[in-house]
Design a protein around this motif. Structure first.
Motif, short mmCIF file in Angstrom:
data_model
loop_
_atom_site.label_atom_id
_atom_site.label_comp_id
_atom_site.label_asym_id
_atom_site.label_seq_id
_atom_site.Cartn_x
_atom_site.Cartn_y
_atom_site.Cartn_z
N ILE A 16 -7.61 -22.69 4.54
CA ILE A 16 -6.79 -22.65 5.76
C ILE A 16 -6.07 -21.31 5.87
N GLU A 17 -5.56 -20.81 4.77
CA GLU A 17 -4.89 -19.50 4.80
C GLU A 17 -5.86 -18.40 5.23
N LEU A 18 -7.09 -18.45 4.72
CA LEU A 18 -8.09 -17.47 5.13
C LEU A 18 -8.44 -17.64 6.61
N LEU A 19 -8.55 -18.89 7.05
CA LEU A 19 -8.84 -19.14 8.46
C LEU A 19 -7.72 -18.63 9.37
N GLU A 20 -6.48 -18.78 8.91
CA GLU A 20 -5.36 -18.27 9.71
C GLU A 20 -5.48 -16.77 9.93
N ILE A 21 -5.93 -16.06 8.91
CA ILE A 21 -6.12 -14.62 9.05
C ILE A 21 -7.23 -14.34 10.06
N LEU A 22 -8.35 -15.05 9.93
CA LEU A 22 -9.45 -14.89 10.90
C LEU A 22 -8.99 -15.27 12.30
N GLU A 24 -5.99 -15.14 13.61
CA GLU A 24 -5.11 -14.13 14.19
C GLU A 24 -5.89 -12.92 14.68
N HIS A 25 -6.92 -12.53 13.92
CA HIS A 25 -7.76 -11.42 14.38
C HIS A 25 -8.44 -11.78 15.69
N GLY A 26 -8.91 -13.01 15.79
CA GLY A 26 -9.54 -13.46 17.03
C GLY A 26 -8.58 -13.48 18.18
N ARG A 27 -7.36 -13.94 17.93
CA ARG A 27 -6.35 -14.02 18.99
C ARG A 27 -5.95 -12.63 19.45
N ARG A 112 -13.42 -16.39 17.45
CA ARG A 112 -13.27 -17.09 16.18
C ARG A 112 -14.61 -17.59 15.65
N GLU A 113 -15.44 -18.06 16.56
CA GLU A 113 -16.77 -18.53 16.15
C GLU A 113 -17.60 -17.37 15.60
N GLU A 114 -17.47 -16.21 16.20
CA GLU A 114 -18.19 -15.03 15.69
C GLU A 114 -17.75 -14.71 14.27
N THR A 119 -19.14 -15.29 8.30
CA THR A 119 -18.79 -15.77 6.96
C THR A 119 -19.77 -16.84 6.50
N LEU A 120 -20.09 -17.78 7.38
CA LEU A 120 -21.02 -18.85 7.02
C LEU A 120 -22.42 -18.33 6.73
#
Length: 164
Positions: A16-22, A24-27, A112-114, A119-120
């Motif tokens: 979740i912490e890593l996702l929050e970083i991703l 924020e970049h998306g936002r 965010r999906e990009e 990553t996936l």
């Protein structure tokens, strides 16, 4: 709570912490004036259940009516939300996303999906399949559990852990 549950919760917290970083970049990439996290939660709620009133939105967010009203005022000023008379009750207003609000969410989700796709793609296919299955089960559990049911489930896990 079982040790497996503790480990899974710890790993999920790190993810979740890593996702929050991703996120924020998306936002940041979507808008020069990104909305706050609270305003974004309002947009998500309205996207899922278009036309709700302030009281219902406040219940979903667990926030006081005055706070929800201020959030909606700011989103309306940004052009992301509009308040329309309810066809059911003349005393109520319904909250709707504007075209601009829907576009903001669409662009945000795309960015965010990009980031997630990149990553996936680095994961082995079998690990991606297991992750997809686990995330689906997590989503179903989270959507089906009210805060009270989550608390009861946590207490049950703790009892099992104590008796083991």
């Amino acid at each position: 709570m079982t040790s497996t549950s503790h480990e899974a919760a710890g790993t999920a917290g790190e993810v979740i912490e890593l996702l929050e970083i991703l996120w924020e970049h998306g936002r940041d990439a979507v808008s020069t004036s990104p909305v706050s996290a609270s305003q974004l939660r309002v947009l998500y709620c309205l996207d899922r259940d278009e036309g709700m009133n302030l009281r219902t939105l406040g219940e979903l967010l667990g926030s006081a009516p005055s706070s929800v009203s201020r959030l909606c005022d700011r989103l309306q000023a940004l052009g992301f939300l509009e308040r329309l008379p309810s066809p059911v009750s003349r005393r109520e207003l319904e909250l709707h996303l504007t075209r601009q609000g829907k576009k903001y969410l669409s662009d945000l989700r795309l960015r965010r999906e990009e980031a997630l796709t990149a990553t996936l793609a680095a994961m082995p296919p079998k690990a991606r399949a297991v992750l997809a299955e686990g995330l689906q089960a997590f989503r179903e559990a989270a959507e089906g559990a009210t805060p009270t049911r989550r608390l009861n489930a946590l207490e049950e896990l703790e009892e099992v852990d104590r008796s083991a």
